[in-house]
Scaffold this active site. Sequence first.
Site, short mmCIF file in Angstrom:
data_model
loop_
_atom_site.label_atom_id
_atom_site.label_comp_id
_atom_site.label_asym_id
_atom_site.label_seq_id
_atom_site.Cartn_x
_atom_site.Cartn_y
_atom_site.Cartn_z
N ARG A 132 6.20 -12.18 3.44
CA ARG A 132 6.89 -13.49 3.49
C ARG A 132 6.58 -14.23 2.19
O ARG A 132 5.90 -13.71 1.31
CB ARG A 132 6.42 -14.31 4.69
CG ARG A 132 4.92 -14.56 4.71
CD ARG A 132 4.47 -15.16 6.05
NE ARG A 132 3.05 -14.90 6.24
CZ ARG A 132 2.12 -15.84 6.33
NH1 ARG A 132 2.42 -17.09 6.25
NH2 ARG A 132 0.85 -15.52 6.50
N LEU A 175 -7.55 -8.45 2.40
CA LEU A 175 -8.25 -9.15 1.32
C LEU A 175 -9.77 -9.15 1.52
O LEU A 175 -10.52 -9.23 0.55
CB LEU A 175 -7.76 -10.59 1.24
CG LEU A 175 -6.34 -10.81 0.68
CD1 LEU A 175 -5.84 -12.21 1.04
CD2 LEU A 175 -6.31 -10.61 -0.82
N TYR A 179 -11.24 -23.37 -2.33
CA TYR A 179 -9.94 -22.82 -2.77
C TYR A 179 -9.70 -23.18 -4.25
O TYR A 179 -9.31 -22.34 -5.05
CB TYR A 179 -8.83 -23.39 -1.87
CG TYR A 179 -7.41 -22.97 -2.20
CD1 TYR A 179 -7.03 -21.63 -2.19
CD2 TYR A 179 -6.44 -23.93 -2.47
CE1 TYR A 179 -5.72 -21.26 -2.47
CE2 TYR A 179 -5.12 -23.57 -2.74
CZ TYR A 179 -4.77 -22.23 -2.74
OH TYR A 179 -3.47 -21.87 -3.01
N LYS A 225 -9.29 -20.51 -7.35
CA LYS A 225 -8.09 -20.46 -8.21
C LYS A 225 -8.46 -20.78 -9.66
O LYS A 225 -7.89 -20.18 -10.58
CB LYS A 225 -7.02 -21.42 -7.68
CG LYS A 225 -6.43 -21.00 -6.33
CD LYS A 225 -5.73 -19.65 -6.41
CE LYS A 225 -4.90 -19.33 -5.18
NZ LYS A 225 -4.23 -18.01 -5.26
N1 LIG Z 1 3.05 -21.84 -0.95
C1 LIG Z 1 2.53 -22.73 -1.77
O1 LIG Z 1 2.81 -23.94 -1.67
C2 LIG Z 1 1.60 -22.30 -2.87
C3 LIG Z 1 1.18 -23.27 -3.80
C4 LIG Z 1 0.32 -22.90 -4.81
C5 LIG Z 1 -0.12 -21.60 -4.90
N2 LIG Z 1 0.29 -20.69 -3.98
C6 LIG Z 1 -0.22 -19.32 -4.13
O2 LIG Z 1 0.84 -18.40 -4.09
C7 LIG Z 1 0.42 -17.20 -3.46
C8 LIG Z 1 1.37 -16.85 -2.33
O3 LIG Z 1 1.32 -17.90 -1.38
P1 LIG Z 1 2.43 -18.06 -0.23
O4 LIG Z 1 2.42 -19.48 0.15
O5 LIG Z 1 3.66 -17.40 -0.65
O6 LIG Z 1 1.72 -17.22 0.95
P2 LIG Z 1 2.28 -16.93 2.42
O7 LIG Z 1 3.72 -17.21 2.54
O8 LIG Z 1 1.36 -17.59 3.38
O9 LIG Z 1 2.08 -15.33 2.54
C9 LIG Z 1 0.77 -14.83 2.51
C10 LIG Z 1 0.81 -13.33 2.38
O10 LIG Z 1 -0.55 -12.86 2.28
C11 LIG Z 1 -0.79 -11.94 3.35
N3 LIG Z 1 -2.15 -12.13 3.88
C12 LIG Z 1 -2.61 -13.15 4.63
N4 LIG Z 1 -3.91 -12.94 4.95
C13 LIG Z 1 -4.24 -11.74 4.40
C14 LIG Z 1 -5.43 -10.97 4.40
N5 LIG Z 1 -6.55 -11.38 5.02
N6 LIG Z 1 -5.41 -9.79 3.75
C15 LIG Z 1 -4.30 -9.35 3.10
N7 LIG Z 1 -3.14 -10.02 3.07
C16 LIG Z 1 -3.11 -11.22 3.71
C17 LIG Z 1 0.23 -12.26 4.43
O11 LIG Z 1 0.41 -11.08 5.21
P3 LIG Z 1 0.73 -11.18 6.80
O12 LIG Z 1 2.04 -11.93 6.88
O13 LIG Z 1 0.83 -9.77 7.23
O14 LIG Z 1 -0.38 -11.93 7.42
C18 LIG Z 1 1.44 -12.64 3.59
O15 LIG Z 1 2.12 -11.48 3.17
C19 LIG Z 1 -1.04 -17.44 -3.00
O16 LIG Z 1 -1.92 -16.90 -3.93
C20 LIG Z 1 -1.16 -18.95 -2.99
O17 LIG Z 1 -2.47 -19.38 -3.24
C21 LIG Z 1 1.14 -21.01 -2.96
#
Ligand SMILES: NC(=O)c1ccc[n+]([C@@H]2O[C@H](COP(=O)([O-])OP(=O)(O)OC[C@H]3O[C@@H](n4cnc5c(N)ncnc54)[C@H](OP(=O)(O)O)[C@@H]3O)[C@@H](O)[C@H]2O)c1
Length: 257
Positions: free
Chosen positions: A17, A66, A166, A170
Amino acid sequence: MKTDLTDKAVLVTGASRGIGRATALAYAAEGARVAITYHSDEAGAKETAEQVAATGGTALVVRYDLADPDSIHAAVTTVAEHWGGIDVLVACAMEWGDAIPRPGREMPAFEDVPPAQWRRVLTTSLDAVIHTVQAALSRMRDRDWSRIVLLGAGLADTGMVGAGAYGAAKSGLYGLVRSLAWELGPAGILVNLVVPGQTLTENVLAHASPRFLENKAKSLPSGRMNTPEDVARVIVFLGSAANGNVHGEALRITGGL
Ligand SMILES: NC(=O)c1ccc[n+]([C@@H]2O[C@H](COP(=O)([O-])OP(=O)(O)OC[C@H]3O[C@@H](n4cnc5c(N)ncnc54)[C@H](OP(=O)(O)O)[C@@H]3O)[C@@H](O)[C@H]2O)c1
């Protein structure tokens, strides 16, 4: 602009996702083969793979944890052996858990955060990325060109009550990228950190109220929040041959915040 991604082997962690899924789809659109990892949502990862296949692309779904270095090394080995190496690594996987405060759930004062709680955040957001880069590098050094893109967070710049571990993780990734730039540059491996601001992923949409999102958008110079695709396009540029010499950078995608 030539990305030279046709048939390249791209590993995107956390692509069931969110930003990871958008990134996998964006790489597939450039003709790359994409390996998609998930942790608990196998159906979500398979859905990403189906979307890749629907556009004529090739995807491989692999489980990855992870918190478990053995699982990380096994996942990377599976991908590398399946495709004879890895050209691009994008580390998107993220365990939100106790990383940031959630509405309706109080975070303890910083001095009261149990070590196991902040240790888990550092393990999954920092140590795991180091393990993943280590595991992938031995499979990347013999390629024509290769790229690594790690995911930071705008929150490491702005800060937030209850998100100290966190933010530390980062910020740590930025230090990692700076040193890897010196070490990997001579091998033709460009490494960068993409730093998104809050992004309209399924997870964010599930936890934030429409009013919060509206106010957030208004608070940004661009007047709108990132979509996952906004972030994915930058990742694909940095993680492709179109990127000739952007290296060791932290590239912010925050709508100008
Ligand atoms: N979204 C934001 O607003 C935002 C802002 C700044 C930075 N970021 C960074 O962008 C990156 C992606 O974020 P996102 O928001 O797109 O994430 P997300 O939609 O929550 O998706 C997280 C992904 O990581 C996997 N995951 C969760 N727990 C895990 C574990 N213990 N081991 C292995 N995989 C795991 C999930 O797999 P499952 O679905 O199978 O659990 C999913 O595929 C991250 O590094 C985040 O810090 C995001």
